[in-house]
Design a protein around this motif. Sequence first.
Motif, PDB file in Angstrom:
ATOM      1  N   ALA A  26      26.794 -69.768  52.794  1.00 51.28           N
ATOM      2  CA  ALA A  26      25.708 -69.528  51.838  1.00 51.28           C
ATOM      3  C   ALA A  26      25.585 -70.690  50.853  1.00 51.28           C
ATOM      4  O   ALA A  26      24.484 -71.179  50.580  1.00 51.28           O
ATOM      5  CB  ALA A  26      25.942 -68.220  51.090  1.00 51.28           C
ATOM      6  N   LEU A  27      26.715 -71.139  50.334  1.00 51.82           N
ATOM      7  CA  LEU A  27      26.687 -72.265  49.393  1.00 51.82           C
ATOM      8  C   LEU A  27      26.119 -73.511  50.062  1.00 51.82           C
ATOM      9  O   LEU A  27      25.264 -74.200  49.497  1.00 51.82           O
ATOM     10  CB  LEU A  27      28.101 -72.542  48.865  1.00 51.82           C
ATOM     11  N   GLY A  28      26.560 -73.772  51.274  1.00 49.45           N
ATOM     12  CA  GLY A  28      26.053 -74.930  52.000  1.00 49.45           C
ATOM     13  C   GLY A  28      24.576 -74.837  52.314  1.00 49.45           C
ATOM     14  O   GLY A  28      23.853 -75.833  52.244  1.00 49.45           O
ATOM     15  N   ARG A  33      20.375 -79.761  50.844  1.00 53.54           N
ATOM     16  CA  ARG A  33      19.237 -80.652  50.602  1.00 53.54           C
ATOM     17  C   ARG A  33      19.379 -81.468  49.326  1.00 53.54           C
ATOM     18  O   ARG A  33      18.491 -82.242  48.977  1.00 53.54           O
ATOM     19  CB  ARG A  33      17.943 -79.841  50.559  1.00 53.54           C
ATOM     20  N   TYR A  34      20.500 -81.352  48.635  1.00 56.63           N
ATOM     21  CA  TYR A  34      20.689 -82.105  47.397  1.00 56.63           C
ATOM     22  C   TYR A  34      20.608 -83.606  47.688  1.00 56.63           C
ATOM     23  O   TYR A  34      21.213 -84.109  48.616  1.00 56.63           O
ATOM     24  CB  TYR A  34      22.047 -81.773  46.761  1.00 56.63           C
ATOM     25  N   GLY A  45      24.071 -84.157  49.643  1.00 61.07           N
ATOM     26  CA  GLY A  45      24.407 -82.745  49.754  1.00 61.07           C
ATOM     27  C   GLY A  45      24.827 -82.366  51.156  1.00 61.07           C
ATOM     28  O   GLY A  45      25.794 -81.623  51.353  1.00 61.07           O
ATOM     29  N   LEU A  46      24.133 -82.879  52.150  1.00 57.61           N
ATOM     30  CA  LEU A  46      24.458 -82.584  53.538  1.00 57.61           C
ATOM     31  C   LEU A  46      25.855 -83.086  53.889  1.00 57.61           C
ATOM     32  O   LEU A  46      26.653 -82.360  54.488  1.00 57.61           O
ATOM     33  CB  LEU A  46      23.413 -83.194  54.471  1.00 57.61           C
ATOM     34  N   TYR A 100      17.147 -82.799  58.635  1.00 62.01           N
ATOM     35  CA  TYR A 100      18.329 -82.406  57.864  1.00 62.01           C
ATOM     36  C   TYR A 100      18.670 -80.939  58.123  1.00 62.01           C
ATOM     37  O   TYR A 100      19.846 -80.572  58.210  1.00 62.01           O
ATOM     38  CB  TYR A 100      18.109 -82.653  56.375  1.00 62.01           C
ATOM     39  N   GLY A 101      17.655 -80.109  58.242  1.00 62.69           N
ATOM     40  CA  GLY A 101      17.878 -78.709  58.568  1.00 62.69           C
ATOM     41  C   GLY A 101      18.473 -78.532  59.955  1.00 62.69           C
ATOM     42  O   GLY A 101      19.327 -77.673  60.181  1.00 62.69           O
ATOM     43  N   THR A 102      18.021 -79.362  60.887  1.00 63.22           N
ATOM     44  CA  THR A 102      18.574 -79.311  62.236  1.00 63.22           C
ATOM     45  C   THR A 102      20.043 -79.717  62.238  1.00 63.22           C
ATOM     46  O   THR A 102      20.878 -79.065  62.877  1.00 63.22           O
ATOM     47  CB  THR A 102      17.767 -80.217  63.183  1.00 63.22           C
ATOM     48  N   VAL A 103      20.354 -80.781  61.500  1.00 64.81           N
ATOM     49  CA  VAL A 103      21.761 -81.198  61.399  1.00 64.81           C
ATOM     50  C   VAL A 103      22.577 -80.088  60.754  1.00 64.81           C
ATOM     51  O   VAL A 103      23.671 -79.763  61.214  1.00 64.81           O
ATOM     52  CB  VAL A 103      21.885 -82.517  60.599  1.00 64.81           C
ATOM     53  N   TRP A 104      22.039 -79.468  59.689  1.00 62.41           N
ATOM     54  CA  TRP A 104      22.768 -78.403  59.003  1.00 62.41           C
ATOM     55  C   TRP A 104      22.948 -77.180  59.909  1.00 62.41           C
ATOM     56  O   TRP A 104      23.933 -76.471  59.811  1.00 62.41           O
ATOM     57  CB  TRP A 104      22.069 -78.010  57.710  1.00 62.41           C
ATOM     58  N   THR A 105      22.031 -76.948  60.820  1.00 61.79           N
ATOM     59  CA  THR A 105      22.132 -75.802  61.714  1.00 61.79           C
ATOM     60  C   THR A 105      23.140 -76.036  62.838  1.00 61.79           C
ATOM     61  O   THR A 105      23.874 -75.128  63.223  1.00 61.79           O
ATOM     62  CB  THR A 105      20.752 -75.481  62.321  1.00 61.79           C
ATOM     63  N   VAL A 106      23.221 -77.253  63.345  1.00 64.84           N
ATOM     64  CA  VAL A 106      24.063 -77.550  64.510  1.00 64.84           C
ATOM     65  C   VAL A 106      25.471 -78.012  64.109  1.00 64.84           C
ATOM     66  O   VAL A 106      26.465 -77.622  64.734  1.00 64.84           O
ATOM     67  CB  VAL A 106      23.378 -78.617  65.394  1.00 64.84           C
ATOM     68  N   ALA A 107      25.578 -78.819  63.077  1.00 64.40           N
ATOM     69  CA  ALA A 107      26.862 -79.438  62.727  1.00 64.40           C
ATOM     70  C   ALA A 107      27.977 -78.439  62.389  1.00 64.40           C
ATOM     71  O   ALA A 107      29.124 -78.675  62.785  1.00 64.40           O
ATOM     72  CB  ALA A 107      26.668 -80.425  61.580  1.00 64.40           C
TER      73      ALA A 107
END
Length: 143
Positions: A26-28, A33-34, A45-46, A100-107
């Motif tokens: 949740a925090l991440g 996107r910071y 942020g990522l 960035y959202g894609t990286v955050w979803t997969v990483a």
Amino acid sequence: MPGRSEIVARAAGVALALAAGLLTGALGSFKYRYGLTGATPLPIGLVLVLLMIALVLAAIRAATGRRLYGVAAGIGIVATVALFSVKGPGGSVVVVDDRYGTVWTVAPVLIAAVVLGVPIPRRRGVQRADGILDAPPEGTPPQ
């Protein structure tokens, strides 16, 4: 066969690890996107939240010595990221559909697979220093 108290302790540990994973995800999801605004967007942020995920999973695994708790935390992280990636009832999303959202979803899935998949070498006991510690102090006659 484990006793009742050991089963309760493991279940409590799994629940706490899952809660830690949910909180980390949740925090991440809200902070990845910071640093992406302005003339030169830097994904600070990522990078920081991905590092946080790796450290949380590694710390849980190292502290407990078991993959079970790390898997529970990993499930919490991935479930939270997946939940925040879909459209809400009002049509808003937390994880935006961009690179960035894609990286955050997969990483987080990849990080969890690496951190939890790498074996931790087991210690086989305390190694002695080849008898150096057993030597008599200087000036003492040998026996």
